[in-house]
Design a protein around this motif. Structure first.
Motif, mmCIF file in Angstrom:
data_model
loop_
_atom_site.group_PDB
_atom_site.id
_atom_site.type_symbol
_atom_site.label_atom_id
_atom_site.label_comp_id
_atom_site.label_asym_id
_atom_site.label_seq_id
_atom_site.Cartn_x
_atom_site.Cartn_y
_atom_site.Cartn_z
ATOM 1 N N ALA A 20 -71.135 -26.947 -6.974
ATOM 2 C CA ALA A 20 -72.351 -26.289 -6.489
ATOM 3 C C ALA A 20 -72.993 -27.029 -5.327
ATOM 4 C CB ALA A 20 -73.351 -26.159 -7.638
ATOM 5 N N ALA A 35 -77.022 -23.100 -11.089
ATOM 6 C CA ALA A 35 -75.637 -23.083 -10.588
ATOM 7 C C ALA A 35 -74.705 -22.443 -11.602
ATOM 8 C CB ALA A 35 -75.176 -24.504 -10.267
ATOM 9 N N ALA A 40 -71.280 -20.830 -9.828
ATOM 10 C CA ALA A 40 -70.806 -21.690 -8.732
ATOM 11 C C ALA A 40 -69.367 -22.117 -8.994
ATOM 12 C CB ALA A 40 -71.707 -22.908 -8.605
#
Length: 167
Positions: A20, A35, A40
């Motif tokens: 991330a 995230a 991510a």
């Protein structure tokens, strides 16, 4: 998942934070939670075949099949320090192939390698009990003992597998 925030969970948090591009502290705070919620994921570079990518910039190991990210693991690579007087701890960059593996502990003058998969000279992907989120190895690609055991159990890095190390 066992309800305990142990080493395996911490390693996963490190990998997510690295992917991330947020602070890597192993803590599941607001940025890490966000995230995780947005999914991510690091983008692999390879597009064909089964490739182990080692991203030295983020210190991430990616398991990739035909351009699809199968897994991302925290890794610790060459720390850049001088050891044994003149040698510098650097992970070599390039395209390599796993040519030898040992299903057990290998001990040499630099330490212990758990279940190593050698891809250039004495440099290997291997397990270790200490895998911080920053480079500390002599040049090998360190993952947790649990991660290398999983890689072996799932046959994710047999002899002949391409290892692409880039920075």
């Amino acid at each position: 998942p066992d309800g305990v925030f142990g080493d395996t969970t911490e390693q996963a948090v490190y990998a997510l934070q690295k992917a991330a591009g947020i602070a890597v502290d192993g803590v599941v705070g607001p940025q890490t939670t966000a995230a995780l919620a947005r999914g991510a994921r690091p983008a692999p570079r390879s597009t064909a075949g089964h490739v182990i990518e080692v991203d030295l910039t983020r210190d991430l190991l990616l398991l990739v099949t035909d351009g699809h990210l199968d897994a991302a693991l925290n890794t610790s690579t060459g720390g850049g320090y001088v050891y044994t007087g003149t040698d510098v701890a650097v992970t070599p960059v390039g395209m390599f192939t796993i040519f030898r593996q040992v299903d057990g502990m290998v001990t040499d003058n630099l330490g212990q390698l758990w279940r190593p998969k050698f891809f250039v000279g004495g440099v290997a992907l291997h397990g270790d009990a200490f895998v911080p989120p920053y480079p500390v190895s002599h040049g090998c690609v360190r993952v947790s003992n649990e991660a290398i055991d999983w890689i072996w159990a799932q046959n994710l890095a047999p002899v002949g597998t391409t290892v692409w190390v880039y920075g």
